[in-house]
Design a protein around this motif. Structure first.
Motif, PDB file in Angstrom:
ATOM      1  N   ARG A   1       1.356  19.600  10.975  1.00 59.40           N
ATOM      2  CA  ARG A   1       0.474  18.788  11.848  1.00 59.40           C
ATOM      3  C   ARG A   1      -0.952  18.773  11.292  1.00 59.40           C
ATOM      4  NH1 ARG A   1       2.904  18.632  17.135  1.00 59.40           N
ATOM      5  NH2 ARG A   1       5.007  18.009  16.557  1.00 59.40           N
ATOM      6  N   ALA A   2      -1.394  19.923  10.822  1.00 61.55           N
ATOM      7  CA  ALA A   2      -2.781  20.036  10.337  1.00 61.55           C
ATOM      8  C   ALA A   2      -3.038  19.107   9.144  1.00 61.55           C
ATOM      9  CB  ALA A   2      -3.087  21.484   9.958  1.00 61.55           C
ATOM     10  N   LEU A   3      -1.999  18.832   8.362  1.00 61.11           N
ATOM     11  CA  LEU A   3      -2.177  17.966   7.183  1.00 61.11           C
ATOM     12  C   LEU A   3      -2.597  16.557   7.555  1.00 61.11           C
ATOM     13  CD1 LEU A   3       0.856  18.924   4.906  1.00 61.11           C
ATOM     14  CD2 LEU A   3      -1.567  19.428   4.500  1.00 61.11           C
ATOM     15  N   SER A   4      -2.205  16.098   8.749  1.00 63.07           N
ATOM     16  CA  SER A   4      -2.592  14.726   9.117  1.00 63.07           C
ATOM     17  C   SER A   4      -3.645  14.708  10.228  1.00 63.07           C
ATOM     18  CB  SER A   4      -1.351  13.912   9.497  1.00 63.07           C
ATOM     19  OG  SER A   4      -0.475  14.668  10.271  1.00 63.07           O
ATOM     20  N   HIS A   5      -4.409  15.782  10.303  1.00 69.33           N
ATOM     21  CA  HIS A   5      -5.463  15.875  11.323  1.00 69.33           C
ATOM     22  C   HIS A   5      -6.630  14.937  10.989  1.00 69.33           C
ATOM     23  CE1 HIS A   5      -8.092  17.601  14.274  1.00 69.33           C
ATOM     24  NE2 HIS A   5      -8.941  18.063  13.370  1.00 69.33           N
ATOM     25  N   SER A   6      -7.159  14.251  12.030  1.00 69.45           N
ATOM     26  CA  SER A   6      -8.352  13.411  11.818  1.00 69.45           C
ATOM     27  C   SER A   6      -9.586  14.229  12.176  1.00 69.45           C
ATOM     28  CB  SER A   6      -8.342  12.188  12.739  1.00 69.45           C
ATOM     29  OG  SER A   6      -7.101  11.585  12.725  1.00 69.45           O
ATOM     30  N   PHE A   7     -10.500  14.309  11.229  1.00 66.86           N
ATOM     31  CA  PHE A   7     -11.681  15.165  11.420  1.00 66.86           C
ATOM     32  C   PHE A   7     -12.826  14.427  12.119  1.00 66.86           C
ATOM     33  CE2 PHE A   7      -9.435  17.286   8.087  1.00 66.86           C
ATOM     34  CZ  PHE A   7      -9.756  18.624   8.234  1.00 66.86           C
ATOM     35  N   ASN A   8     -13.486  15.136  13.034  1.00 67.71           N
ATOM     36  CA  ASN A   8     -14.732  14.632  13.605  1.00 67.71           C
ATOM     37  C   ASN A   8     -15.917  15.420  13.063  1.00 67.71           C
ATOM     38  OD1 ASN A   8     -13.563  12.708  15.322  1.00 67.71           O
ATOM     39  ND2 ASN A   8     -12.914  14.355  16.684  1.00 67.71           N
ATOM     40  N   SER A   9     -15.611  16.383  12.198  1.00 65.21           N
ATOM     41  CA  SER A   9     -16.670  17.237  11.636  1.00 65.21           C
ATOM     42  C   SER A   9     -16.249  17.640  10.219  1.00 65.21           C
ATOM     43  CB  SER A   9     -16.851  18.474  12.514  1.00 65.21           C
ATOM     44  OG  SER A   9     -15.588  19.052  12.739  1.00 65.21           O
ATOM     45  N   ASN A  10     -17.083  18.418   9.546  1.00 67.14           N
ATOM     46  CA  ASN A  10     -16.772  18.785   8.156  1.00 67.14           C
ATOM     47  C   ASN A  10     -15.546  19.668   8.037  1.00 67.14           C
ATOM     48  OD1 ASN A  10     -19.015  17.440   7.340  1.00 67.14           O
ATOM     49  ND2 ASN A  10     -20.336  19.256   7.307  1.00 67.14           N
ATOM     50  N   PHE A  11     -15.327  20.487   9.057  1.00 72.61           N
ATOM     51  CA  PHE A  11     -14.152  21.374   9.050  1.00 72.61           C
ATOM     52  C   PHE A  11     -13.700  21.563  10.488  1.00 72.61           C
ATOM     53  CE2 PHE A  11     -17.777  24.179   9.561  1.00 72.61           C
ATOM     54  CZ  PHE A  11     -17.359  25.073  10.529  1.00 72.61           C
ATOM     55  N   ASP A  12     -12.498  22.094  10.638  1.00 70.71           N
ATOM     56  CA  ASP A  12     -12.028  22.344  11.999  1.00 70.71           C
ATOM     57  C   ASP A  12     -11.248  23.651  12.048  1.00 70.71           C
ATOM     58  OD1 ASP A  12     -11.893  21.766  14.667  1.00 70.71           O
ATOM     59  OD2 ASP A  12     -11.128  19.737  14.385  1.00 70.71           O
TER      60      ASP A  12
ATOM     61  N   GLN B   1     -16.135  31.136   5.766  1.00 71.11           N
ATOM     62  CA  GLN B   1     -17.555  30.820   5.529  1.00 71.11           C
ATOM     63  C   GLN B   1     -17.728  30.016   4.245  1.00 71.11           C
ATOM     64  OE1 GLN B   1     -20.089  31.566   7.724  1.00 71.11           O
ATOM     65  NE2 GLN B   1     -21.255  30.235   6.357  1.00 71.11           N
ATOM     66  N   MET B   2     -17.008  30.461   3.210  1.00 68.43           N
ATOM     67  CA  MET B   2     -17.077  29.785   1.912  1.00 68.43           C
ATOM     68  C   MET B   2     -16.629  28.331   2.061  1.00 68.43           C
ATOM     69  SD  MET B   2     -15.142  31.271  -1.411  1.00 68.43           S
ATOM     70  CE  MET B   2     -15.181  32.966  -1.037  1.00 68.43           C
ATOM     71  N   LEU B   3     -15.514  28.131   2.731  1.00 68.25           N
ATOM     72  CA  LEU B   3     -14.964  26.781   2.913  1.00 68.25           C
ATOM     73  C   LEU B   3     -15.921  25.920   3.750  1.00 68.25           C
ATOM     74  CD1 LEU B   3     -11.304  27.919   3.480  1.00 68.25           C
ATOM     75  CD2 LEU B   3     -11.965  26.212   1.785  1.00 68.25           C
ATOM     76  N   ALA B   4     -16.494  26.498   4.795  1.00 67.99           N
ATOM     77  CA  ALA B   4     -17.412  25.735   5.655  1.00 67.99           C
ATOM     78  C   ALA B   4     -18.658  25.322   4.864  1.00 67.99           C
ATOM     79  CB  ALA B   4     -17.805  26.570   6.869  1.00 67.99           C
ATOM     80  N   ASP B   5     -19.188  26.239   4.045  1.00 71.22           N
ATOM     81  CA  ASP B   5     -20.381  25.924   3.244  1.00 71.22           C
ATOM     82  C   ASP B   5     -20.088  24.784   2.279  1.00 71.22           C
ATOM     83  OD1 ASP B   5     -21.861  27.889   4.454  1.00 71.22           O
ATOM     84  OD2 ASP B   5     -21.551  29.376   2.877  1.00 71.22           O
ATOM     85  N   ILE B   6     -18.939  24.841   1.616  1.00 76.66           N
ATOM     86  CA  ILE B   6     -18.599  23.808   0.630  1.00 76.66           C
ATOM     87  C   ILE B   6     -18.344  22.477   1.336  1.00 76.66           C
ATOM     88  CG2 ILE B   6     -16.961  23.155  -1.188  1.00 76.66           C
ATOM     89  CD1 ILE B   6     -16.604  26.224  -1.673  1.00 76.66           C
ATOM     90  N   ALA B   7     -17.706  22.537   2.518  1.00 79.21           N
ATOM     91  CA  ALA B   7     -17.418  21.305   3.271  1.00 79.21           C
ATOM     92  C   ALA B   7     -18.710  20.575   3.642  1.00 79.21           C
ATOM     93  CB  ALA B   7     -16.617  21.640   4.527  1.00 79.21           C
ATOM     94  N   GLY B   8     -19.765  21.346   3.884  1.00 80.28           N
ATOM     95  CA  GLY B   8     -21.043  20.738   4.236  1.00 80.28           C
ATOM     96  C   GLY B   8     -21.710  20.022   3.065  1.00 80.28           C
ATOM     97  N   LYS B   9     -21.254  20.296   1.867  1.00 78.41           N
ATOM     98  CA  LYS B   9     -21.900  19.748   0.662  1.00 78.41           C
ATOM     99  C   LYS B   9     -20.965  18.851  -0.142  1.00 78.41           C
ATOM    100  CE  LYS B   9     -25.962  21.514   0.640  1.00 78.41           C
ATOM    101  NZ  LYS B   9     -27.026  20.546   0.834  1.00 78.41           N
ATOM    102  N   SER B  10     -19.766  18.600   0.361  1.00 82.70           N
ATOM    103  CA  SER B  10     -18.802  17.830  -0.444  1.00 82.70           C
ATOM    104  C   SER B  10     -17.817  17.114   0.483  1.00 82.70           C
ATOM    105  CB  SER B  10     -18.029  18.786  -1.362  1.00 82.70           C
ATOM    106  OG  SER B  10     -17.141  19.562  -0.581  1.00 82.70           O
ATOM    107  N   ASP B  11     -16.788  16.495  -0.109  1.00 80.44           N
ATOM    108  CA  ASP B  11     -15.769  15.812   0.705  1.00 80.44           C
ATOM    109  C   ASP B  11     -14.647  16.755   1.127  1.00 80.44           C
ATOM    110  OD1 ASP B  11     -17.091  13.401   0.508  1.00 80.44           O
ATOM    111  OD2 ASP B  11     -16.118  12.911  -1.413  1.00 80.44           O
ATOM    112  N   LEU B  12     -14.757  18.023   0.797  1.00 81.88           N
ATOM    113  CA  LEU B  12     -13.710  18.975   1.187  1.00 81.88           C
ATOM    114  C   LEU B  12     -13.585  19.006   2.709  1.00 81.88           C
ATOM    115  CD1 LEU B  12     -11.965  21.278  -0.323  1.00 81.88           C
ATOM    116  CD2 LEU B  12     -13.549  22.836   0.817  1.00 81.88           C
ATOM    117  N   ARG B  13     -12.351  18.927   3.200  1.00 78.16           N
ATOM    118  CA  ARG B  13     -12.138  18.967   4.654  1.00 78.16           C
ATOM    119  C   ARG B  13     -11.144  20.087   4.996  1.00 78.16           C
ATOM    120  NH1 ARG B  13     -16.127  17.354   4.535  1.00 78.16           N
ATOM    121  NH2 ARG B  13     -17.012  15.359   5.111  1.00 78.16           N
TER     122      ARG B  13
END
Ligand code: NAD
Ligand code: UFG
Length: 341
Positions: free
Chosen positions: A249-260, A163-175
């Motif tokens: 594999r996850a390190l080179s994942h292309s995101f379509n959203s703030n987090f996955d 939850q913490m990571l998802a909230d921060i991802a919505g407000k920053s470049d964190l992926r």
């Protein structure tokens, strides 16, 4: 693949972290390893080097120590973080909830503070199927399901971490990527690296290998009245090397959203009794066991739907439960012969 190859691996001398380091080195990354040895030991660094032929950059310290953590970010140009460091014993967390909230959440908060300050945006977070809060999965668990109420403080620390990571991802470049592990077991196929629990193991397969090796008197199977075909709990056991490969594999994942988020399992459930029988069949060694009462925090049956990881990470489990049992047994014998502790 990302340009700068320095990846911070927190909890890197632990069970899954150490196997992930081997995979990272094999694919040309430079792991920067951090651990406080609260549930691992320095011998693991030697074993990693033995397999990879390379020396590891290692820092011993506690992630709750902000000054220590920041010093690593100052010294290295990190391009990402794989965050394993946490306490992980479900039953212990029921006994000592504050211990778990303090370690698992304070470590993550400090890490996120450093990542923000040093503009490191990529993080792979060790989560768990326990966040689904499911007691008995008749169908495989999918990532589309909403998370539920975990049944232990340990589970809540993973739920809150996500939850913490998802909230921060919505407000920053964190992926962030959350990898929800089911039950990682086994050891490196070389037999030279594996799980090295300090004290009596909490997890079932190391308890079995230690019992058969004569280090423990007998395995207690916790509960035989669960709502499962043979009354013992069903879990989705996955080889640790497969779990490790998914992180790379996850390190080179292309995101379509703030987090996955991805499940890591095999899609197949195995009961504790079936696991014991498989061990006996594969190794030819009898397992001395008895039935005991249920363990607090345990649930009936859990297994994964793994189609999302296949589709988006191009990952699936390549090794079988039989491979995992054999590798774990190989490691148990190797570590006893070589007095690794
Ligand atoms: P592990 O205990 O073997 O490894 C965790 C490592 O983190 C240990 O080496 C420990 O010394 C270190 N550590 C803990 N707190 C620390 C702190 N404050 N500072 C520095 N180091 C610290 O566990 P593992 O099985 O490798 O699990 C790795 C991660 O995966 C954990 O976050 C765990 O919760 C999660 N997970 C594990 C499983 C499993 O069955 N093994 C299942 C689901 C999720
Ligand atoms: N078990 C025994 N005897 C033992 C140890 C375990 O019978 O000595 C049983 C447990 O009761 C359970 C099964 O074996 O039914 C698997 O237990 P583990 O401790 O190996 O694994 P868990 O499923 O309890 O825990 C794992 C991870 C947690 C995660 C959890 C989600 O270790 O991080 O899955 O269910 F939260």
């Amino acid at each position: 693949m990302i340009e700068n190859k320095e990846i911070l691996v927190t909890g890197g001398t632990g069970f899954i972290g150490s196997h992930t380091i081997v995979e990272l080195v094999e694919l040309g990354y430079t792991p920067i390893v951090l651990d406080n040895y609260s549930n691992s030991s320095s011998s693991i660094i030697r074993q990693i080097s033995l397999i990879t032929g390379k020396k590891c950059i290692f820092y011993q310290g506690d992630m709750r120590d902000k000054v220590f953590l920041k010093s690593i970010f100052t010294k290295h140009q990190l391009s990402g973080v794989i965050h394993f460091a946490a306490f992980k014993a479900v039953a212990e967390s029921v006994e000592k909830p504050l211990h778990y909230y303090d370690n698992n959440l304070v470590a993550l908060i400090n890490l996120l503070g450093c990542m923000e300050e040093f503009r490191v945006n990529k993080i792979v977070f060790s989560s768990s199927c326990t966040v689904y809060g499911v007691e008995n999965s008749l169908e495989p668990l999918t990532e589309q399901m909403s998370v539920g109420k975990p049944n232990s403080p340990y589970g809540w620390t993973k739920w809150m971490g996500e939850q913490m990571l998802a909230d921060i991802a919505g407000k920053s470049d964190l992926r962030p990527i959350f990898l929800r592990y089911f039950n990682p077991i086994g050891a490196h196929p070389s037999g030279k690296l594996g799980e090295l629990p300090l004290g009596p193991p909490n997890n079932v397969l190391p308890y079995i290998t230690q019992t058969v090796a004569g280090l423990r008197k007998e395995l207690t199977i916790f509960g035989k009245d669960y709502d499962t075909p043979d009354g013992t709990c069903v879990r989705d056991y996955i080889h640790v090397t497969d779990v490790a490969k998914a992180h790379v594999r996850a390190l080179s994942h292309s995101f379509n959203s703030n987090f996955d988020v991805f499940n890591l399992g095999t899609g197949k459930g195995t009961s504790v009794l079936e696991l014991v029988r498989l061990f006996e069949k594969i190794t030819g060694k009898p397992v001395n066991y008895q039935f005991g009462p249920r363990r607090p925090g345990d649930v009936d049956a859990l297994f994964a739907d793994v189609s999302k990881a296949k589709k988006f990470l191009n990952w699936n489990a390549e090794r079988t439960i039989e491979d995992a049992i054999l590798d774990a047994w190989k490691w148990e014998q190797y570590r006893l012969e070589n007095e690794i502790s």
